[in-house]
Design a protein around this motif. Sequence first.
Motif, PDB file in Angstrom:
ATOM      1  N   LYS A   1      42.377  12.867 -33.921  1.00 29.53           N
ATOM      2  CA  LYS A   1      43.343  13.773 -34.499  1.00 29.53           C
ATOM      3  C   LYS A   1      44.739  13.025 -34.518  1.00 29.53           C
ATOM      4  N   GLY A   2      45.091  12.248 -33.590  1.00 29.76           N
ATOM      5  CA  GLY A   2      46.196  11.666 -33.608  1.00 29.76           C
ATOM      6  C   GLY A   2      46.433  10.332 -34.078  1.00 29.76           C
ATOM      7  N   GLU A   3      45.366   9.463 -34.198  1.00 33.34           N
ATOM      8  CA  GLU A   3      45.546   8.144 -34.510  1.00 33.34           C
ATOM      9  C   GLU A   3      44.759   7.753 -36.053  1.00 33.34           C
ATOM     10  N   TYR A   4      43.934   8.416 -36.425  1.00 35.25           N
ATOM     11  CA  TYR A   4      43.209   8.226 -37.526  1.00 35.25           C
ATOM     12  C   TYR A   4      43.843   9.180 -38.862  1.00 35.25           C
ATOM     13  N   ARG A   5      45.169   8.802 -38.885  1.00 35.89           N
ATOM     14  CA  ARG A   5      46.050   9.605 -39.782  1.00 35.89           C
ATOM     15  C   ARG A   5      45.457   9.472 -41.314  1.00 35.89           C
ATOM     16  N   GLU A   6      44.571   8.340 -41.605  1.00 38.95           N
ATOM     17  CA  GLU A   6      44.233   8.088 -43.030  1.00 38.95           C
ATOM     18  C   GLU A   6      42.860   9.028 -43.355  1.00 38.95           C
ATOM     19  N   LEU A   7      42.372   9.628 -42.312  1.00 41.09           N
ATOM     20  CA  LEU A   7      41.326  10.690 -42.553  1.00 41.09           C
ATOM     21  C   LEU A   7      41.563  11.833 -43.451  1.00 41.09           C
ATOM     22  N   GLU A   8      40.936  11.975 -44.631  1.00 45.12           N
ATOM     23  CA  GLU A   8      41.270  13.106 -45.601  1.00 45.12           C
ATOM     24  C   GLU A   8      40.545  14.271 -45.243  1.00 45.12           C
ATOM     25  N   ILE A   9      39.617  14.339 -44.437  1.00 40.94           N
ATOM     26  CA  ILE A   9      38.874  15.324 -43.840  1.00 40.94           C
ATOM     27  C   ILE A   9      39.537  16.043 -42.393  1.00 40.94           C
ATOM     28  N   PRO A  10      39.603  16.967 -42.256  1.00 45.61           N
ATOM     29  CA  PRO A  10      40.239  17.779 -40.859  1.00 45.61           C
ATOM     30  C   PRO A  10      39.143  17.515 -39.660  1.00 45.61           C
ATOM     31  N   VAL A  11      39.680  16.995 -38.472  1.00 51.10           N
ATOM     32  CA  VAL A  11      38.831  17.284 -37.302  1.00 51.10           C
ATOM     33  C   VAL A  11      39.006  18.280 -36.513  1.00 51.10           C
ATOM     34  N   LYS A  12      37.864  18.526 -35.920  1.00 49.40           N
ATOM     35  CA  LYS A  12      37.683  19.775 -35.002  1.00 49.40           C
ATOM     36  C   LYS A  12      36.972  19.505 -33.741  1.00 49.40           C
ATOM     37  N   GLU A  13      37.427  19.820 -32.688  1.00 45.15           N
ATOM     38  CA  GLU A  13      36.737  19.626 -31.273  1.00 45.15           C
ATOM     39  C   GLU A  13      35.513  20.655 -31.380  1.00 45.15           C
ATOM     40  N   LEU A  14      34.500  20.452 -30.765  1.00 49.18           N
ATOM     41  CA  LEU A  14      33.395  21.423 -30.671  1.00 49.18           C
ATOM     42  C   LEU A  14      33.913  22.820 -30.216  1.00 49.18           C
ATOM     43  N   ILE A  15      34.738  22.760 -29.246  1.00 47.36           N
ATOM     44  CA  ILE A  15      35.122  24.065 -28.690  1.00 47.36           C
ATOM     45  C   ILE A  15      35.805  24.987 -29.721  1.00 47.36           C
ATOM     46  N   GLU A  16      36.573  24.165 -30.577  1.00 51.91           N
ATOM     47  CA  GLU A  16      37.171  25.100 -31.598  1.00 51.91           C
ATOM     48  C   GLU A  16      36.224  25.704 -32.721  1.00 51.91           C
ATOM     49  N   VAL A  17      35.128  24.812 -33.084  1.00 53.07           N
ATOM     50  CA  VAL A  17      34.073  25.458 -33.668  1.00 53.07           C
ATOM     51  C   VAL A  17      33.489  26.507 -33.190  1.00 53.07           C
ATOM     52  N   LEU A  18      33.430  26.408 -31.697  1.00 55.49           N
ATOM     53  CA  LEU A  18      32.641  27.681 -30.970  1.00 55.49           C
ATOM     54  C   LEU A  18      33.433  28.656 -30.860  1.00 55.49           C
ATOM     55  N   TYR A  19      34.798  28.638 -30.849  1.00 54.60           N
ATOM     56  CA  TYR A  19      35.475  29.666 -30.606  1.00 54.60           C
ATOM     57  C   TYR A  19      35.826  30.411 -32.079  1.00 54.60           C
ATOM     58  N   GLU A  20      35.511  29.637 -33.166  1.00 51.87           N
ATOM     59  CA  GLU A  20      35.611  30.263 -34.456  1.00 51.87           C
ATOM     60  C   GLU A  20      34.249  31.268 -34.587  1.00 51.87           C
ATOM     61  N   ASN A  21      33.334  30.693 -34.151  1.00 57.77           N
ATOM     62  CA  ASN A  21      32.216  31.492 -34.323  1.00 57.77           C
ATOM     63  C   ASN A  21      31.643  32.465 -32.798  1.00 57.77           C
ATOM     64  N   ILE A  22      32.664  32.925 -32.276  1.00 58.65           N
ATOM     65  CA  ILE A  22      32.452  33.483 -31.100  1.00 58.65           C
ATOM     66  C   ILE A  22      31.814  34.980 -31.285  1.00 58.65           C
ATOM     67  N   GLU A  23      31.842  35.646 -32.309  1.00 55.58           N
ATOM     68  CA  GLU A  23      30.923  36.723 -32.618  1.00 55.58           C
ATOM     69  C   GLU A  23      29.531  36.350 -32.773  1.00 55.58           C
ATOM     70  N   GLU A  24      29.263  35.276 -33.163  1.00 56.30           N
ATOM     71  CA  GLU A  24      27.727  34.782 -33.347  1.00 56.30           C
ATOM     72  C   GLU A  24      27.354  34.533 -31.906  1.00 56.30           C
ATOM     73  N   ILE A  25      28.083  33.795 -31.157  1.00 55.24           N
ATOM     74  CA  ILE A  25      27.685  33.252 -29.762  1.00 55.24           C
ATOM     75  C   ILE A  25      27.353  34.521 -28.799  1.00 55.24           C
ATOM     76  N   GLY A  26      28.205  35.530 -29.084  1.00 57.40           N
ATOM     77  CA  GLY A  26      28.297  36.860 -28.369  1.00 57.40           C
ATOM     78  C   GLY A  26      26.638  37.490 -28.380  1.00 57.40           C
ATOM     79  N   LYS A  27      25.946  36.919 -29.346  1.00 58.52           N
ATOM     80  CA  LYS A  27      24.595  37.407 -29.565  1.00 58.52           C
ATOM     81  C   LYS A  27      23.413  36.526 -28.762  1.00 58.52           C
ATOM     82  N   TRP A  28      23.874  35.468 -28.362  1.00 56.86           N
ATOM     83  CA  TRP A  28      23.266  34.298 -27.559  1.00 56.86           C
ATOM     84  C   TRP A  28      22.837  34.768 -26.125  1.00 56.86           C
ATOM     85  N   LYS A  29      21.709  34.590 -25.716  1.00 58.11           N
ATOM     86  CA  LYS A  29      21.357  34.921 -24.193  1.00 58.11           C
ATOM     87  C   LYS A  29      20.695  33.862 -23.624  1.00 58.11           C
ATOM     88  N   LEU A  30      21.287  33.490 -22.401  1.00 56.26           N
ATOM     89  CA  LEU A  30      20.482  32.322 -21.550  1.00 56.26           C
ATOM     90  C   LEU A  30      19.164  32.989 -20.835  1.00 56.26           C
TER      91      LEU A  30
END
Length: 410
Positions: free
Chosen positions: A265-294
């Motif tokens: 995110k900080g040093e690959y400024r030439e990238l044209e596609i956004p970078v997301k950390e896994l935890i951001e993807v999980l948070y965006e999908n929190i409703e779905e993850i709420g259905k998951w059970k260990l």
Amino acid sequence: MAEEKKILGITDELIEKCVRCGSCRQVCPVFNVTHEEPSVARGKIFLADLINKGKAELDREAAHFFNLCTTCLRCAEICPVMVDYEKIIISARARAVEKFGLPPEKAAAVKLFSNRNLLETVGKLTSPLTKLFTKKSNSPQNRLLPVNVPKLGKVLLPQPSSKPFNDRDKVFPAKGKEKGKVIFFTGCMFNNFYTETAENVVKVLNALGYTVFVPREQFCCGAPAFFSGDLKSFEKMKEKNLKGWGEEKADFIVSACATCGHVLKGEYRELEIPVKELIEVLYENIEEIGKWKLPEKVKVTWHHPCHIVRGQKIPRHYPLDVLKVLQNVEFIDMPEADNCCGMGGSFKLSHPEISKEIQLKKARNAESTGAEAVLTECPGCVMNIAEGLERIGSKKKSLHIADLLAECLK
Ligand code: SF4
Ligand code: SF4
């Protein structure tokens, strides 16, 4: 008119922002062990100021002090005037490397991680030997040396993989309706060591509706070189990565390693596609993850990687909210959950005893929670916390969050 960059390749203005208030002394994990001024941001910035103005020499002792830092960025976070500490320390290290070269342990790390063929050959050769000559750790995918090392005690190694995770271009289709296409940037830790976790990251992303592309042509993100100040090697790694996967069509790139994500995110400024950390993807999908059970009830706690909460400034509540919605999970807060684990990339190699003190504090805090597993989202932290837990005789496991989530998908 832009101010002139001086001896350390930075402006006096950048350095003079520090008002020497000493707030960074309260939070610096290294200062907390050494109690010496050159260990903390204020001391290093003072030294950088003298060198930049030609009032002191950039000698080996100064270079040593610039390396006495895990780059956890706790100082930058607490700093009332928002000094750009990372820029100052990387510039100072870069000038020291230009003058003296890398210290041997850092040079070895950069050489190994920047050469994919070497890393893969080492993995192939050492994988069976590691299984034979080391002991099982409480944390999966990690092994312990059979004998204790003087001054350090137990030493843990991640189990090398005989075959890299990205041995060829791979596409893993989404489960059900496709929500998007992503590139998984596996970096060297997932490719060559934590390959089961890499599989689990893919399973989680597929279950959330993402088709995952894992390009063969991807290399170490260059973090070991960047944080050591070897900016020439870093630029070479970056160029290779951008050539390998920079043009791929995807909605975004996913990193499941705090440091890779911070560097991308900080040093690959030439990238044209956004970078997301896994935890951001999980948070965006929190409703779905709420259905998951260990399959079984488990008590867990969380360690915040420095390069997620401070490097990438991802809100601290993201992982906690995700864990709290998972069924069969009891979440327990860890004291000082956002303190550094002591790894700091090659800091662990260059300052093993200070690193150990920081690590033990983290392990004791984890132990105090009564949780069965310490979760995080960085393979380096997973490894270092696993070792710390072994060193204090804890039975707890250190796991990547993808390893826990994949349990819900079996
Ligand atoms: S907290 Fe910021 S301003 Fe205060 S001494 Fe540290 S770096 Fe300087
Ligand atoms: S980055 Fe972390 S270890 Fe380095 S000076 Fe700042 S608080 Fe201390």
